[in-house]
Structure formats: C-alpha cells, structure tokens
Design a protein around this motif. Sequence first.
Motif, short mmCIF file in Angstrom:
data_model
loop_
_atom_site.label_atom_id
_atom_site.label_comp_id
_atom_site.label_asym_id
_atom_site.label_seq_id
_atom_site.Cartn_x
_atom_site.Cartn_y
_atom_site.Cartn_z
N LEU A 377 0.83 -1.21 0.00
CA LEU A 377 0.00 0.00 0.00
C LEU A 377 0.86 1.26 0.00
O LEU A 377 0.57 2.23 -0.70
CB LEU A 377 -0.92 0.00 1.22
N ARG A 378 1.92 1.24 0.80
CA ARG A 378 2.79 2.43 0.89
C ARG A 378 3.47 2.71 -0.46
O ARG A 378 3.60 3.87 -0.88
CB ARG A 378 3.84 2.22 1.98
N ASP A 379 3.90 1.65 -1.15
CA ASP A 379 4.65 1.83 -2.40
C ASP A 379 3.82 2.46 -3.51
O ASP A 379 4.37 3.12 -4.40
CB ASP A 379 5.21 0.49 -2.87
N GLU A 382 1.15 7.12 -3.77
CA GLU A 382 1.15 8.31 -4.62
C GLU A 382 0.51 8.03 -5.99
O GLU A 382 -0.21 8.88 -6.53
CB GLU A 382 2.58 8.83 -4.79
N LEU A 383 0.77 6.84 -6.53
CA LEU A 383 0.16 6.50 -7.83
C LEU A 383 -1.36 6.42 -7.72
O LEU A 383 -2.08 6.89 -8.62
CB LEU A 383 0.71 5.15 -8.32
N VAL A 384 -1.85 5.87 -6.62
CA VAL A 384 -3.30 5.76 -6.42
C VAL A 384 -3.90 7.15 -6.27
O VAL A 384 -4.97 7.46 -6.84
CB VAL A 384 -3.61 4.89 -5.20
N GLU A 385 -3.22 8.03 -5.53
CA GLU A 385 -3.77 9.36 -5.26
C GLU A 385 -3.91 10.19 -6.53
O GLU A 385 -4.82 11.02 -6.65
CB GLU A 385 -2.88 10.09 -4.25
N ILE A 386 -3.01 9.98 -7.51
CA ILE A 386 -3.10 10.76 -8.75
C ILE A 386 -3.82 9.99 -9.85
O ILE A 386 -3.92 10.45 -10.99
CB ILE A 386 -1.70 11.19 -9.24
N GLY A 387 -4.32 8.78 -9.52
CA GLY A 387 -5.07 7.99 -10.49
C GLY A 387 -4.23 7.28 -11.53
O GLY A 387 -4.74 6.89 -12.59
#
Length: 435
Positions: A377-379, A382-387
Amino acid sequence: MSTAAALSRARLAARPELTGSVVGAMGLTLTVEGVVAAVGDLVEVDPGPRGLMAEVVAVARDRLTCMPLGELGGVHAGAPVRNTGMPLQVPVGEALLGRVLDGLGRPVDGHGPLGAGVDWVDLASETPHALSRRRVEEPLPVGVRALDTLVPVGKGQRLGIFAGSGVGKSTLLAQITRGTEADVRVIGLIGERGREVKEFLEENLGAEGMARTVVVVATSDEPPLVRLKAAFVATRIAEGFRDQGRDVLLLMDSITRTAMAQREVGLSAGEPPATRGYPPSVFAMMPKLLEKAGPGATGSITGLYTVLVEGDDHNEPIADTARSILDGHVVLTRRLATAGHFPAVDVLESISRVAGAVTSPARMADSREMRRLMGALRDVRELVEIGAYQPGSDPLVDRARVLSPAIDAFLRQALEDSTSPDDAWSMLHRLVTAG
C-alpha cells in the motif's frame, strides 16, 4: 543492609566531622573549600532544618564543585558545608505501590511518609553482568494490538518510542500501563509539564491503574540534577522489585529530557560541548541508565523509553544513540496523529529485535504477511492518489487495497480499549487470510 555496609556506615558516623564553607556560586554550581568528599557524595549547605543538599560532581586539589538538589536562593559566600559521607539514598519495597514520589524518592502525594515496609538503599547499583542475564524468550503483552502482533515486546526487552512533540507518546504509555500483564509498573515522568502530571495520574491511570504502580515525577522546573536523578531513582526502584523475582515494566518519559538534564549538569561542571552542544558525559550516561533494564538472574525489567526527536529528526544525536543501545524502536508519526489515527504507530518503520524469540513461527508468518500488505500500500500510495495505478498491475497491491479498511481498523485502538494477546492474534490471522 549487609554487615559490611552497616560497619561502613558506623565508621563514617564515628569520624570527626569537618565543616567547610561555600566560596563561590555560579550558574548551577557551588564551589566549596575545607571539606573532603568523593564524587557522588552528598553535602549539606548551611546545615539545619532548611539546609540545602548538594551532590559533589567534580573535585580539585582543595575545592569541590557541587550541584544543588534545590534552589540556590539565599546561599552566600562563607555558608557552612558539611559532608554527609554517603550518596543519595532511595526507597525500595512493596510499600511504594500506589505512591507518587519526587525526583529524590520522597513522597509528594499527600498520603504521609512511606513508613514501614521500605528499605533505603544507595542510588548507585551494580548492572547485571551480561553473562548472568537470562535470554528474552517470553512475550509481555501490553494490550495494544499494533504492538502485541507487529512489534511484540518481550520480558526484559528495552524498547524506544520515538516521536516529535504532541504526537501521543505519553498517551500511548498510559494505554500500555493499563493493558500490560507485568506484575509491577514503575513510571518515571522526567521534565514533564506540571499541568500534565495530575491529568496523567487521574485520567490516564486512575485508581485501578495506580494500585500496582509507582510513579516518580520531576517536572521541567526542577533543578537539572533532580531531573537527572529522577531517571535513576525510578530505575533503582524497578531494580528492587526485579530482585524480588518480579516482572517489572519500567516506563520513562522521556530519555531525551534526561539527556538534556545531564547536558546542563555537564556544561555547568566545565565539560566542553561536543555533538550539537551535548558534552561527552551525556553519551556515557545513556548506556549506564539503559543497560540497568533487562532480564536478571531472577525477575526482569522491561524498559519502555520515550525519545523526543527534535524537529521530527530521527537521526539527531540522542535518538541515534538510544536506537543503537535499545532492543527495538516504535516510531510515532505526525502524519498519522494529525489524521486522528491513534495510536500513531508507523508499523513499517518500527521493529522489535526480539520478535522471533517471543513469537511462534505461525504468528510470525501472519505478522510478515501484514507487513507485506502494508508495504505494498505504501509503495503505490502516490500512484493511487493521482489515479495512475491500473488495477490488475500487481495482485498483492490489489489485495492490499481491498483489505485497506480492515487493516486501518485493526491498527486503530481507542485509549480505553485493551485487547488480549490471543484476541489480537486471532484478529490479525483472520485479516491476512481474508480475500
């Protein structure tokens, strides 16, 4: 008291008493002439009902440098000084349970003198030899799910709780105090705000929590030597219970303020400043204090020490030195605390060096799987937050995202909530085998 110690005290009492005098007072120190004393001895300035006690911290050919255990107001040149011939004495024993003491071991809770059932011993004590210590092989549950399963504490372990100011160190200590299975708890509040002491005792501990607890308090306005002594007084009291064969949980808040007190003492005694203004005696004091905790030939002292990291810098000198001595560290982060996540434990940055010795292989496998999920999840956060993350790219990440709400719920725990170790491990097993 042993026969040899009794004879030694008798010889001291029979010696002719020599009285010296104060010849100078500067900053935090007194200069005394005419008295023969050793480093660590107590001297009494202006002997009488209101006499000031001071400890010898340095000696020269004909002068002593002393650090007062009280305020210097009213001390003048020529004031008489008497050597007591002994170091600071502190109480140990069963009668201390439920009591609150000051930094010199004197009761301050308004419940009268300590009375019978207390032995008075020298503050200085022998640290158990490395080869006489038992190994850390038994867990010590503390009632906090995130710690009992992912950063397990062992009986006799020394663990640091690292965090900046206002992140929840003291609150976590209170939760651990109420949930631990240790026989006795000894709490040292070193350099605390005076306002917080009563809150900690009444709201966080309560009458039930105080029943098998001893609290040693030295607030931030106390002289530096009193704050420094308070850490050793709390440790000496814990040693007394350990020598009875008890399992003791020693909680100290904080080792950083203890180091700051030693810095004031060292600089006032004339030591040169070294790393970030800390004199060498600070880095000599820390292992002497921390090594006293641990398993003994009988009984154990499990030490939990909070470390106040300056500016959230976990590599500053005190934090770095403490981490190198202790048997593990728990990191609390401001990011979690400001998000309302309590306890604000950053599991992936925390580690227990005795986890494998106090946890079964099956439970260790569950703990490692939990860390794998959290790491995944940590890795990709940022990718998830920006889609930018595409589902299906990594099966572990996809599974971790599905379990994310359950992981967060497992790691959150209300202050008044205490989870048994079996329940905590069962919850973790169900979580990591789900999906």
